[in-house]
Design an enzyme around this catalytic site. Sequence first.
Site, PDB file in Angstrom:
ATOM      1  CE  LYS A 102      -3.612  -0.827  -0.469  1.00  0.00           C
ATOM      2  NZ  LYS A 102      -4.173  -1.459  -1.707  1.00  0.00           N
ATOM      3  NE  ARG A 139       0.138   6.218   1.237  1.00  0.00           N
ATOM      4  CZ  ARG A 139      -1.040   5.753   0.903  1.00  0.00           C
ATOM      5  NH1 ARG A 139      -1.185   4.472   0.618  1.00  0.00           N
ATOM      6  NH2 ARG A 139      -2.076   6.544   0.826  1.00  0.00           N
ATOM      7  CB  SER A 182      -3.753   2.604   2.171  1.00  0.00           C
ATOM      8  OG  SER A 182      -3.844   1.929   0.963  1.00  0.00           O
TER       9      SER A 182
HETATM   10  N1  LIG Z   1       0.641   6.909  -9.237  1.00  0.00           N
HETATM   11  C1  LIG Z   1      -0.266   6.253  -8.533  1.00  0.00           C
HETATM   12  N2  LIG Z   1      -1.319   5.733  -9.137  1.00  0.00           N
HETATM   13  C2  LIG Z   1      -2.216   5.072  -8.433  1.00  0.00           C
HETATM   14  N3  LIG Z   1      -2.144   4.872  -7.099  1.00  0.00           N
HETATM   15  C3  LIG Z   1      -1.108   5.366  -6.435  1.00  0.00           C
HETATM   16  C4  LIG Z   1      -0.117   6.066  -7.113  1.00  0.00           C
HETATM   17  N4  LIG Z   1       0.799   6.427  -6.210  1.00  0.00           N
HETATM   18  C5  LIG Z   1       0.392   5.992  -5.014  1.00  0.00           C
HETATM   19  N5  LIG Z   1      -0.761   5.339  -5.148  1.00  0.00           N
HETATM   20  C6  LIG Z   1      -1.467   4.784  -3.979  1.00  0.00           C
HETATM   21  O1  LIG Z   1      -0.825   3.578  -3.594  1.00  0.00           O
HETATM   22  C7  LIG Z   1      -1.731   2.815  -2.809  1.00  0.00           C
HETATM   23  C8  LIG Z   1      -1.693   1.400  -3.311  1.00  0.00           C
HETATM   24  O2  LIG Z   1      -0.430   0.908  -3.049  1.00  0.00           O
HETATM   25  P1  LIG Z   1       0.090  -0.403  -3.714  1.00  0.00           P
HETATM   26  O3  LIG Z   1      -0.015  -0.285  -5.175  1.00  0.00           O
HETATM   27  O4  LIG Z   1       1.438  -0.658  -3.166  1.00  0.00           O
HETATM   28  O5  LIG Z   1      -0.959  -1.471  -3.196  1.00  0.00           O
HETATM   29  S1  LIG Z   1      -0.731  -3.048  -3.030  1.00  0.00           S
HETATM   30  O6  LIG Z   1       0.074  -3.239  -1.829  1.00  0.00           O
HETATM   31  O7  LIG Z   1      -0.099  -3.563  -4.210  1.00  0.00           O
HETATM   32  O8  LIG Z   1      -2.106  -3.549  -2.840  1.00  0.00           O
HETATM   33  C9  LIG Z   1      -3.095   3.452  -2.954  1.00  0.00           C
HETATM   34  O9  LIG Z   1      -3.307   4.206  -1.777  1.00  0.00           O
HETATM   35  P2  LIG Z   1      -4.772   4.523  -1.193  1.00  0.00           P
HETATM   36  O10 LIG Z   1      -5.522   5.219  -2.285  1.00  0.00           O
HETATM   37  O11 LIG Z   1      -4.518   5.415  -0.003  1.00  0.00           O
HETATM   38  O12 LIG Z   1      -5.372   3.213  -0.804  1.00  0.00           O
HETATM   39  C10 LIG Z   1      -2.886   4.332  -4.159  1.00  0.00           C
HETATM   40  O13 LIG Z   1      -3.729   5.435  -4.155  1.00  0.00           O
END
Ligand SMILES: Nc1ncnc2c1ncn2[C@@H]1O[C@H](COP(=O)(O)OS(=O)(=O)O)[C@@H](OP(=O)(O)O)[C@H]1O
Length: 474
Positions: free
Chosen positions: A210, A293, A301
């Site tokens: 996340k 983060r 998240s």
């Molecule tokens: N560029 C970009 N595009 C889309 N989303 C972005 C991006 N950068 C960070 N995030 C935020 O990263 C959160 C998801 O993290 P992960 O991709 O690591 O999730 S996972 O662990 O693979 O499930 C998720 O956080 P939350 O929205 O707070 O849940 C995403 O919003």
Amino acid sequence: MSYISLKKKATVALLCLVSFTVGCILTTKLHSPQSFQMPSGLASLQASRLDLGKRIRGQRLKDNSKNVTESNADMYADHREASVDDERALTDQNETDIFTDYTYDTDKEAVSANSHAVAQPVSKHHYFVEVSDPRAGLILKKVISKLPRNLLRSVVFGKKIFDERELSLLGSKKAPTVSLQKKWAALTEGMREVGYEQRLPVVINIGVKKSGTNAFGFFISQHPQIVHSIGNEVHYFDWNYGKGIEYYRSRMGFSKANQFTFEKTPRYFITPDAPKNILKDLPSNVKFVICVRDPVERAKSDFRHEAELAMRRGKKDRVAVRTLARSETPASQGEKFEQTVLDKNGNINLSSDIISASVFSKHFKNWLEHFPRDRFYILSDEKVNKDIYTEMKNIENFLGLEPFFERNMFFYNREIHAPCMKVEPRPCPAKSTPGFLPKAEPSPEVIQKLRNFFRPYNQEFEKLTQMEFSWTNL
Ligand SMILES: Nc1ncnc2c1ncn2[C@@H]1O[C@H](COP(=O)(O)OS(=O)(=O)O)[C@@H](OP(=O)(O)O)[C@H]1O
């Protein structure tokens, strides 16, 4: 019956037999992969693709052929962010029933489908189509329908290869469940002939869950030298370690000698034995990217993510049920953020994965016991948000990749408040957390409690990484 009429009948019968046999041979030839002849124009187009080692992907091939470019644009038509847990469940699947499980899952509201596909011609007879989520039956159909019609086509997911006939069954209730080992062998042979191998990864995005790992995986995979694993997350060094290194290799995309295999499994970061086993099993030059983060935002998240699973379990969603069965601290349906991160006495619940994964220093220390600091690139979301281009250039440099990223490839998407990359037609992965999920909006007191808890660990993480983070002392 006279001798003459007998002779006539025998001649007619013989003629029938000959024409039937010729017909059969012709039909077999036309449908046999071995005898298939590609139109010369396409053959040279594909040959040049293979020489360039390029994947058919979004706008990267715009310079090559109008037809193929259009088809590729459609491959991303339904590109949404992957769900880690679907990948987790996938690795559990027995080899033949992957499609049966996922293709017909139409409950799109409850399942955040990741549906990107990348097609790559690998021999005269086959396209290698990498599908990040095999539930994506529709996108598969779309990809297939856009490939040159007169080519024999196969779709590969892991060790599954679906031919045209099987693909035509998609959407019907007759799921293809044929064992396809032989076809796989033929295809891999074809790929090896044109210089592709399945290589172990030399770059791993190990977490943190996340913290933007999907977005990073998407960005780095646009580099022509990067070859992504098949599927979104492999989970070898956590859940599938017992399956052996050849299983792991079989989950890697096909690469040329000058390419780098990339894998992302955020759970490796918190898996105690992962660094030790990676050191033992992978090439000695393996490097890591760690996305980080604000630990409190990450925990929120993570909670929403777990809550989504719990909700799906409530709906008896098979993916969620299986995933939660493996989770150390499964969220309960309807549970609030506070109930997860605090114990009965109102103290921080140290046994919660949601807390533990945000204690970056504890896990990073374990990694540093096995690898030197210079093997890790720490990608903080504040830097990503400020200047993704510079970060990607730094990572290019860190990994020793040829220069590819340019500033004008990136833009800030105000709708999702995140940086994106211009890849046609969907520029960047969508935000993962659907709006219908329970919100994690803890009271200011709970937030403060969490901040007080994480602060010393954040400070330790700064020392270990020799970096500064805006959230360390909040
Ligand atoms: N560029 C970009 N595009 C889309 N989303 C972005 C991006 N950068 C960070 N995030 C935020 O990263 C959160 C998801 O993290 P992960 O991709 O690591 O999730 S996972 O662990 O693979 O499930 C998720 O956080 P939350 O929205 O707070 O849940 C995403 O919003």
